[in-house]
Design a protein around this motif. Structure first.
Motif, PDB file in Angstrom:
ATOM      1  N   VAL A 100       1.037  -1.412   0.278  1.00  0.00           N
ATOM      2  CA  VAL A 100       0.021   0.064  -0.009  1.00  0.00           C
ATOM      3  C   VAL A 100       0.905   1.628   0.008  1.00  0.00           C
ATOM      4  O   VAL A 100       1.698   1.340   0.805  1.00  0.00           O
ATOM      5  N   ASP A 101       0.554   2.146  -0.730  1.00  0.00           N
ATOM      6  CA  ASP A 101       1.299   3.574  -0.813  1.00  0.00           C
ATOM      7  C   ASP A 101       0.425   4.544  -0.683  1.00  0.00           C
ATOM      8  O   ASP A 101      -0.873   5.103  -1.566  1.00  0.00           O
ATOM      9  N   TYR A 102       0.283   5.226   0.241  1.00  0.00           N
ATOM     10  CA  TYR A 102      -0.902   4.927   0.998  1.00  0.00           C
ATOM     11  C   TYR A 102      -0.403   7.100   1.783  1.00  0.00           C
ATOM     12  O   TYR A 102       0.160   7.191   2.023  1.00  0.00           O
ATOM     13  N   HIS A 103      -1.412   7.831   1.023  1.00  0.00           N
ATOM     14  CA  HIS A 103      -1.408   9.468   0.916  1.00  0.00           C
ATOM     15  C   HIS A 103      -2.923  10.141   1.915  1.00  0.00           C
ATOM     16  O   HIS A 103      -4.045   9.557   1.034  1.00  0.00           O
ATOM     17  N   ALA A 104      -2.319  10.762   2.701  1.00  0.00           N
ATOM     18  CA  ALA A 104      -3.598  11.749   3.470  1.00  0.00           C
ATOM     19  C   ALA A 104      -3.262  12.901   3.496  1.00  0.00           C
ATOM     20  O   ALA A 104      -1.966  13.117   3.163  1.00  0.00           O
ATOM     21  N   VAL A 105      -4.686  13.066   3.719  1.00  0.00           N
ATOM     22  CA  VAL A 105      -3.560  15.337   3.192  1.00  0.00           C
ATOM     23  C   VAL A 105      -5.074  15.494   4.186  1.00  0.00           C
ATOM     24  O   VAL A 105      -6.445  15.242   4.277  1.00  0.00           O
ATOM     25  N   GLU A 106      -4.766  16.348   5.250  1.00  0.00           N
ATOM     26  CA  GLU A 106      -5.075  16.517   6.428  1.00  0.00           C
ATOM     27  C   GLU A 106      -3.975  17.563   7.132  1.00  0.00           C
ATOM     28  O   GLU A 106      -3.245  18.218   7.277  1.00  0.00           O
ATOM     29  N   PRO A 107      -4.845  19.559   6.358  1.00  0.00           N
ATOM     30  CA  PRO A 107      -4.174  20.029   7.231  1.00  0.00           C
ATOM     31  C   PRO A 107      -4.182  20.952   8.596  1.00  0.00           C
ATOM     32  O   PRO A 107      -2.941  21.526   9.264  1.00  0.00           O
ATOM     33  N   SER A 108      -5.135  20.420   9.269  1.00  0.00           N
ATOM     34  CA  SER A 108      -5.634  20.552  11.079  1.00  0.00           C
ATOM     35  C   SER A 108      -4.896  19.208  11.730  1.00  0.00           C
ATOM     36  O   SER A 108      -3.591  19.049  11.197  1.00  0.00           O
ATOM     37  N   ASP A 109      -5.046  20.001  13.206  1.00  0.00           N
ATOM     38  CA  ASP A 109      -3.774  19.272  13.895  1.00  0.00           C
ATOM     39  C   ASP A 109      -4.013  17.878  13.635  1.00  0.00           C
ATOM     40  O   ASP A 109      -4.144  17.136  14.813  1.00  0.00           O
TER      41      ASP A 109
END
Length: 474
Positions: free
Chosen positions: A189-198
């Motif tokens: 798995v090549d997992y990319h998370a987009v999350e700008p907050s804390d």
């Protein structure tokens, strides 16, 4: 010491067809003969693109090309290891008695505020305290929910073992943990998370102990600013409880769909409450016009080619409750209550969720379609009030009626303009399939009476003992 990546890739491609790729051997073929440990790190970073799986002995072999088999997903509890991660974070932030005193009060107040904001459809902001409160309250149910949706892909052979994932608005990682636990041990798995907050700080801790063939990257930027093309061909696009928080969810989702592989899937999840559930359905419909390139794979199938639904779209699935996690029990037990107030305010073990799967290849879970010579079209119900009709429909709810009322099930056929409900006034062997069919099943319904419910602004399709209900597809 750096590694010549081009030479490394060429060597790995050559060796993989002959024998396991061993860093203790590969380093000898590379310029400057870097240390095998450096080579191993570089191979891990290149493994997904090379289609390699790292074995326990530290060598790399070709990843399996077989799709994922359904693992029998039916969690009874949020796993202890994941629960310990959440509780460790609470302890590190607030101390041993995090659930009591000022810190406990603050967490409960934050959960109350988050629930109210979601209910009112207000924007939600996540600082460090809100991130922990969100994980405490929502991690378990979203962990469970995502696996049930993945089942709908895996049981059709549509979930690859080598998987590039883009998780937009990844939050504190509930869906990600569910995804990783759902996948077999030999998945890459090549997992990319987009999350700008804390939330990203909690997510980083949650992802710290993922297994060696799950490679994770957190992109700490907004979904609007993130370029999904930078990830490459995405097999699985995931939106977990984020659509209602985006300023322009259609634009963001549409842009991410452009990065989805031709045979990839876009999974959208939302809590079952009215605002978040109907917002998911609104976005789904905006992205899947009848003449568009993206299709609804499930559950809200278009059974009439060329039609699209236009009702409110409040539909959700229910699965067995989870056991109460220890961290929720502690927070709830420490709450101060009025003498007539029942406990349980801070327990969230119901697994109720709205979902949709979209596909750019036109794939539909059930390829069946309705026909004008055999079936009533729900868009035409107004002209058929008090008539008996036959229809083809998707089951879009469990029994929604209170205990002392006739069973009530939401249905749709992809043409409806307002809600349609099957009301069972007489249960029999002929219509037993209605109650027993799973959410998303396609049903054939014969001899049902159409009535208008003025109080609810919806059509009731009265299902008596003589009404025949058969499952066409599950």
């Amino acid at each position: 010491m750096s590694v010549d990546r081009e030479a490394l890739r060429d060597t790995a491609k050559y060796l993989r067809n002959a024998r396991p790729v061993d860093p203790d051997e590969v380093y000898e073929y590379l310029p400057d003969r870097p240390h095998p440990a450096v080579v191993r790190t570089a191979l891990r970073e290149e493994a997904f693109d090379l289609g390699l799986y790292e074995r326990e002995d530290g060598t790399f072999v070709p990843a399996s090309e077989r799709p994922v088999d359904p693992p029998g997903w039916s969690p009874e509890a949020f796993p202890d290891g994941h629960a310990e991660t959440i509780e460790d974070l609470l302890f590190e932030t607030y101390g041993l008695d995090w659930h009591e005193g000022d810190s406990g009060d603050a967490l409960r107040e934050t959960i109350d505020r988050l629930k109210e904001d979601y209910y009112r459809g207000r924007p939600v902001e996540y600082d460090a305290d809100a991130a922990l409160a969100y994980a405490l309250y929502h991690q378990p149910d979203f962990y469970a929910a995502v696996g049930y949706v993945l089942d709908r892909l895996a049981d059709r052979g549509l979930l690859p073992r080598t998987l590039c994932v883009l998780d937009v608005g990844a939050g504190t990682g509930g869906p990600a943990l569910g995804l990783f636990d759902y996948l077999p041990d030999d998945a890459v798995v090549d997992y990319h998370a987009v999350e700008p907050s804390d939330n990203a700080d909690v997510l980083a801790e949650v992802l710290a102990d993922t297994r060696r063939n799950v490679h994770t990257t957190i992109h700490r930027e907004t979904a609007e600013a993130f370029d999904p093309e930078a990830v490459g061909d995405v097999n699985l696009l995931l939106f977990g409880n984020v659509l209602s928080e985006l300023d322009d969810p259609e634009a963001v989702t549409s842009r991410c769909l452009d990065a989805l592989a031709a045979d990839g899937s876009c999974v959208m999840l939302a809590p079952a409450d009215l605002n978040t559930s109907t917002e998911l359905r609104r976005v789904e419909r905006a992205l899947t016009p009848p003449d568009g390139d993206v299709s609804v794979y499930a559950p809200d199938l278009r059974l009439w080619p060329g039609d699209a639904p236009d009702d409110r779209g409040w539909s959700f699935e229910e699965r067995p409750d989870l056991a109460v996690p220890s961290f929720q029990r502690k927070l709830d037990d420490a709450a101060t209550r009025a003498y007539d107030e029942e406990p349980g305010t801070y327990l969230n073990t119901d697994v109720k969720f709205s979902w949709a799967v979209l596909r750019p290849d036109g794939e539909r879970r059930h390829p069946v379609v309705a026909g004008a010579d055999r079936h009533h079209r729900m868009a035409e119900s107004e002209a058929h009030v008090t008539d008996r009709v036959n229809l083809l429909a998707v089951k879009l709810s469990a029994d929604l009626a209170p205990d002392d009322a006739n069973p009530l099930f939401k249905i749709g056929d992809g043409s409806e303009r307002v809600e349609h409900y099957l009301v069972v006034t007489g249960e029999s062997a002929l219509n037993r399939d209605l109650r027993e069919a799973p959410y998303g099943a396609v049903l054939s319904v014969e001899n049902v009476l159409i009535l208008w419910n003025d109080d609810e602004g919806a059509y009731n399709l009265v299902c008596g003992k003589e009404t025949v209900v058969d499952v066409v597809a599950t």
